[in-house]
Design a protein around this motif. Structure first.
Motif: not given
Length: 409
Positions: A245-250, A297-298, A334-335
């Motif tokens: 997802p976007l959160t992980v890619r960012w 997350l970042a 989130r984890f």
């Protein structure tokens, strides 16, 4: 009144790709005529209307001229006299400046079909350089169509370079920039977006923290690719390959920013880069007003990704601190995203893309062990307030010790 399908819908049909959004342009009509047919007006900047039944957007053909800085610095003119060709010439790329009528007859005054066949992203006119947002848009299209062999035409890349050097990119709002960045990161090859921005000098203007990673070496034993910038691109590529997802890619894009601060005399080691990078990650987050989940997350991945890689070696007390930092009891997703980012980081290394990552299952097991501690028995023993918190912590530590002793990794 003549109505044409324009832009992406025409482009994607010719490419044989699914058509999702359809844009329509209306030539030879007035606002009054549109309203009389039941169209509902949208916005006040220029005449755009919603179809009374489908809800799709229909825009009156218009021209535009530069009147100020940035994306919003334009004056628009719409009238029945504006031709289809005049409307199309204000668009960014030739492949987006085609139109077709209801019989699929193509209007292609700027040779978009030829550039589709040549796999070229080419600007329609010199007016391209009037809108700084187009630098980001072209880089995003390059990421979207890289798998089909598309590249940016040299003359277009040169215009993008001139735009980058002009200072116009600084006039972009955070919201418009983030919209393009987030969409680009979700393409199949988001690393191409960063490569194109770097090639035209825009990365240095928009994300100097990321640009600074190129040319910074890492220990070859852990990073066969050596260059930190190249590693970041590979991590991003893996994130897309694994449909993150976007959160992980960012988080993947920003996780190693601290390495850009390491003095040259300390290369290729990067002691405490995790903590040094936090202020840079925070700065990039704020510059683009990234959504809260992306920001959080970042920062967490930046600070703890090396903990993830060393998960099997961590003491139970350190493991507990890690789990507490992520609030795995209330924020389990989130984890999971942290684990995913760590795995992408491990795979984003030359020749190691397919290696296993046992740390992922080990961390999941640790989180399950900590979450399994029941609070009710402690309440029944009379614990409350801060004492209850300490008692829960002790029980979770016990559970993690037992887990570490029995886990077979």
């Amino acid at each position: 009144m003549r109505i044409y399908k324009v832009g992406g819908a025409v482009r994607d049909r010719l490419l044989g790709k699914p058509v999702t959004d359809i844009d329509w342009v209306v030539v030879g009509a007035t606002t009054e005529e549109m309203l009389a047919k039941g169209f509902r007006p949208v916005g006040s900047d220029f005449p755009v209307f919603l179809h009374p039944k489908s809800g799709e957007e229909y825009a009156l053909a218009r021209t535009e001229r530069k009147s100020g800085r940035g994306y919003g610095g334009f004056t628009f003119h719409a009238s029945p006299e504006v031709t289809l060709e005049e409307d199309l010439i204000r668009r960014d790329l030739t492949i987006n400046a085609m139109a077709e009528d209801d019989q699929q007859n193509l209007t292609d005054p700027y040779h978009g079909q030829r550039d589709l066949e040549a796999r070229l992203l080419r600007h329609v006119s010199p007016a391209f350089a009037e809108d700084p947002l187009r630098v980001l848009r072209v880089a995003r299209f390059a990421a979207r169509y890289a798998a089909l062999g598309f590249t940016v035409a040299p003359e277009t890349l040169e215009l993008m370079r001139q735009l980058s050097e002009s200072g116009e990119l600084q006039a972009l709002t955070a919201e418009r920039s983030w919209k393009e960045i987030s969409r680009a990161l979700m393409e199949d090859q988001p690393q191409v977006f960063i490569e194109v921005l770097r090639a035209c000098g825009a990365l240095k203007e928009l994300m100097p923290e990321v640009d600074a990673l190129f040319g910074v070496p890492q220990p070859q034993a852990h990073h066969p690719e050596i260059d930190t910038g190249a590693h970041t691109l590979s991590v991003l590529e893996q994130a897309a390959r694994h449909k993150q997802p976007l959160t992980v890619r960012w988080a993947c894009l920003l996780h190693d920013l601290g390495k850009g601060l390491t003095p040259e005399e300390e290369w290729p080691r990067h002691i405490a880069h995790e903590f040094k990078g936090l202020k840079l990650i925070k700065a990039v987050n704020e510059r683009f007003k990234a959504p809260k989940d992306c920001q959080e997350l970042a920062l967490l991945v930046g600070e703890y990704h090396t903990h993830g890689h060393r998960a099997l070696e961590l003491k139970p007390s350190t493991l507990l601190e890690l789990l507490q930092s992520f609030d795995v009891y209330r924020r389990p997703q989130r984890f999971e995203e942290f684990i995913a980012a760590c795995e992408m980081d491990a795979r984003g290394r030359k020749g190691l893309e397919q290696r296993s990552y046992p740390q992922a299952d080990y961390l999941r097991g640790a989180a399950t062990a900590a979450r399994s501690v029941a609070v009710q028995p402690l309440l029944e023993k009379g614990f409350k307030g801060p004492e209850l918190g300490e008692a829960i912590k002790r029980e979770r530590l016990k559970a993690l010790k037992a887990y570490k002793e029995t886990a077979s990794f």
